[in-house]
Design a protein around this motif. Structure first.
Motif, PDB file in Angstrom:
ATOM      1  N   VAL A  37      46.241  33.625  72.538  1.00  0.00           N
ATOM      2  CA  VAL A  37      45.258  34.698  72.349  1.00  0.00           C
ATOM      3  C   VAL A  37      44.502  34.414  71.063  1.00  0.00           C
ATOM      4  O   VAL A  37      45.112  34.176  70.017  1.00  0.00           O
ATOM      5  CB  VAL A  37      45.955  36.077  72.273  1.00  0.00           C
ATOM      6  N   ARG A  38      43.175  34.413  71.138  1.00  0.00           N
ATOM      7  CA  ARG A  38      42.366  34.215  69.936  1.00  0.00           C
ATOM      8  C   ARG A  38      42.107  35.553  69.252  1.00  0.00           C
ATOM      9  O   ARG A  38      41.700  36.523  69.901  1.00  0.00           O
ATOM     10  CB  ARG A  38      41.036  33.553  70.297  1.00  0.00           C
ATOM     11  N   LEU A  39      42.325  35.578  67.949  1.00  0.00           N
ATOM     12  CA  LEU A  39      42.097  36.785  67.165  1.00  0.00           C
ATOM     13  C   LEU A  39      41.117  36.448  66.052  1.00  0.00           C
ATOM     14  O   LEU A  39      41.392  35.584  65.207  1.00  0.00           O
ATOM     15  CB  LEU A  39      43.414  37.295  66.573  1.00  0.00           C
ATOM     16  N   PHE A  40      39.947  37.084  66.071  1.00  0.00           N
ATOM     17  CA  PHE A  40      38.928  36.846  65.056  1.00  0.00           C
ATOM     18  C   PHE A  40      38.960  37.953  64.014  1.00  0.00           C
ATOM     19  O   PHE A  40      39.179  39.131  64.341  1.00  0.00           O
ATOM     20  CB  PHE A  40      37.532  36.793  65.692  1.00  0.00           C
ATOM     21  N   THR A  41      38.751  37.574  62.763  1.00  0.00           N
ATOM     22  CA  THR A  41      38.672  38.541  61.673  1.00  0.00           C
ATOM     23  C   THR A  41      37.516  38.155  60.757  1.00  0.00           C
ATOM     24  O   THR A  41      36.980  37.045  60.841  1.00  0.00           O
ATOM     25  CB  THR A  41      39.980  38.595  60.869  1.00  0.00           C
ATOM     26  N   PHE A  42      37.165  39.074  59.863  1.00  0.00           N
ATOM     27  CA  PHE A  42      36.032  38.855  58.964  1.00  0.00           C
ATOM     28  C   PHE A  42      36.519  38.295  57.627  1.00  0.00           C
ATOM     29  O   PHE A  42      37.482  38.813  57.049  1.00  0.00           O
ATOM     30  CB  PHE A  42      35.283  40.165  58.722  1.00  0.00           C
ATOM     31  N   PRO A  43      35.847  37.248  57.122  1.00  0.00           N
ATOM     32  CA  PRO A  43      36.185  36.781  55.778  1.00  0.00           C
ATOM     33  C   PRO A  43      36.027  37.925  54.770  1.00  0.00           C
ATOM     34  O   PRO A  43      35.058  38.687  54.826  1.00  0.00           O
ATOM     35  CB  PRO A  43      35.149  35.681  55.515  1.00  0.00           C
ATOM     36  N   SER A  44      37.005  38.074  53.900  1.00  0.00           N
ATOM     37  CA  SER A  44      36.988  39.120  52.865  1.00  0.00           C
ATOM     38  C   SER A  44      37.030  40.531  53.453  1.00  0.00           C
ATOM     39  O   SER A  44      36.634  41.492  52.797  1.00  0.00           O
ATOM     40  CB  SER A  44      35.738  38.982  51.964  1.00  0.00           C
ATOM     41  N   GLY A  45      37.476  40.666  54.706  1.00  0.00           N
ATOM     42  CA  GLY A  45      37.618  41.998  55.296  1.00  0.00           C
ATOM     43  C   GLY A  45      38.842  42.716  54.770  1.00  0.00           C
ATOM     44  O   GLY A  45      39.703  42.136  54.106  1.00  0.00           O
ATOM     45  N   SER A  46      38.946  44.002  55.059  1.00  0.00           N
ATOM     46  CA  SER A  46      40.071  44.808  54.618  1.00  0.00           C
ATOM     47  C   SER A  46      41.380  44.259  55.175  1.00  0.00           C
ATOM     48  O   SER A  46      41.439  43.793  56.318  1.00  0.00           O
ATOM     49  CB  SER A  46      39.896  46.260  55.085  1.00  0.00           C
ATOM     50  N   GLU A  47      42.430  44.305  54.358  1.00  0.00           N
ATOM     51  CA  GLU A  47      43.758  43.890  54.799  1.00  0.00           C
ATOM     52  C   GLU A  47      44.714  45.077  54.873  1.00  0.00           C
ATOM     53  O   GLU A  47      45.937  44.895  54.948  1.00  0.00           O
ATOM     54  CB  GLU A  47      44.305  42.812  53.860  1.00  0.00           C
ATOM     55  N   ASP A  48      44.163  46.282  54.868  1.00  0.00           N
ATOM     56  CA  ASP A  48      44.973  47.500  54.938  1.00  0.00           C
ATOM     57  C   ASP A  48      45.466  47.691  56.369  1.00  0.00           C
ATOM     58  O   ASP A  48      44.713  48.115  57.250  1.00  0.00           O
ATOM     59  CB  ASP A  48      44.139  48.701  54.492  1.00  0.00           C
ATOM     60  N   VAL A  49      46.736  47.390  56.608  1.00  0.00           N
ATOM     61  CA  VAL A  49      47.301  47.455  57.950  1.00  0.00           C
ATOM     62  C   VAL A  49      47.202  48.862  58.527  1.00  0.00           C
ATOM     63  O   VAL A  49      47.050  49.038  59.744  1.00  0.00           O
ATOM     64  CB  VAL A  49      48.771  46.965  57.930  1.00  0.00           C
ATOM     65  N   ALA A  50      47.275  49.865  57.673  1.00  0.00           N
ATOM     66  CA  ALA A  50      47.218  51.248  58.141  1.00  0.00           C
ATOM     67  C   ALA A  50      45.849  51.620  58.697  1.00  0.00           C
ATOM     68  O   ALA A  50      45.709  52.666  59.347  1.00  0.00           O
ATOM     69  CB  ALA A  50      47.590  52.207  57.009  1.00  0.00           C
ATOM     70  N   ARG A  51      44.837  50.778  58.462  1.00  0.00           N
ATOM     71  CA  ARG A  51      43.481  51.048  58.950  1.00  0.00           C
ATOM     72  C   ARG A  51      43.054  49.993  59.982  1.00  0.00           C
ATOM     73  O   ARG A  51      41.891  49.623  60.074  1.00  0.00           O
ATOM     74  CB  ARG A  51      42.496  51.098  57.781  1.00  0.00           C
TER      75      ARG A  51
END
Length: 286
Positions: A37-51
């Motif tokens: 499964v490919r999971l994309f994220t944003f560079p410098s994005g939030s790392e707050d797991v609760a959000r």
């Protein structure tokens, strides 16, 4: 791992195989239930797991199609989930994706928000009905809950993306233009076409069968999750009246209509889309 833009001479319409400017995202590949499964994220994005917000794309798209949501990444931990390109024949694609999202291999938090577009909205609804305690908030874009209200000619048109070369190269951009509407930028159109060509004809047909078999309308009244629907008034696949019907059936649901948008409002009208979705999700994470 960051997928980058391939350097090419300037041209009016980008080649579909290229990753376009604005769609360069971090890529992580996870093995979930034995499938990649490919999971994309944003560079410098939030790392707050609760959000955490898990975003599920449409029929032949990847999570990268949500790249225009970048302005929300500083406040929300956006996880752009891409279903495996080939689901096991032991499950329908819908069943497999619901099970995958709930599996420990997915490495998702105990509670998160779900944002689903088109086929992704079908997966989001099925997951929320099965695991309501895990969904903090739900966003449905161009919702698919029952095929009885989806225009079958548009579903048939979407299959042209899978025609063999050179026919695919002739018809696929037109299909992407229909789905994205007149305001979908060339970069967005190229992204949709490029990713759709990666999907096998068998997998596409299996996902289309899930759409054709879907009928969750009566079950929508069971939902007790804060829900926002965002719909383009120019959507030629899912009529606006259908989105209104879905909104009426979900207790407390709110519907926002983007008058100039079509089936992919987060790609064609990201500023208005992000304003509605950002306000809604931030409110339910506070």
């Amino acid at each position: 791992m960051l997928e980058t833009v391939t350097a090419h001479p300037p041209r009016l319409v980008p080649a579909p195989e290229d990753i376009q400017p604005g769609y360069e995202l971090l890529l992580e590949q996870r093995q979930v239930r034995g499938a990649p499964v490919r999971l994309f994220t944003f560079p410098s994005g939030s790392e707050d797991v609760a959000r955490t917000v898990v975003c599920l794309p449409g029929l032949g798209a990847s999570g990268r199609s949500f790249a225009p949501m970048a302005p929300l990444a500083s406040e929300l931990r956006l996880q752009l989930w891409t279903p495996t390109l080939s689901t096991p024949l032991t499950h329908t694609p819908l069943q497999w994706n619901v099970a995958a999202l709930s599996h420990p291999d997915a490495q998702l938090p105990e509670r998160f928000a779900l944002l689903g577009s088109s086929f992704g909205s079908l997966v989001s609804l099925a997951f929320t009905l099965a695991y309501p305690e895990r969904v903090r908030a739900l966003v449905l874009v161009s919702p698919v809950a029952s095929v009885h209200r989806v225009r079958r000619w548009a579903l048939s048109l979407s299959t042209l993306v899978r025609m063999p070369k050179p026919f695919a190269y002739l018809f696929a951009p037109s299909v992407a233009r229909v789905l994205g509407g007149r305001d979908l930028p060339p970069e967005g159109r190229a992204e949709i076409v490029r990713e759709a060509r990666r999907l096998s004809p068998l997998e596409l047909l299996r996902r289309l069968k899930d759409v054709l078999d879907a009928d969750y309308l009566e079950a929508l009244e069971q939902l007790r999750v804060p829900t926002l629907l965002v719909h383009g008034a120019r959507d030629t696949l899912v009529p606006l009246g259908y989105a209104r019907d879905v909104a009426r059936r979900i207790p407390g649901a709110r519907l926002e209509v983007l008058r100039e948008a079509s089936h992919l409002p987060y790609m064609s009208h990201p500023q208005a889309f992000n304003a509605f979705v950002g306000d809604f999700l931030v409110q339910h994470f506070s």
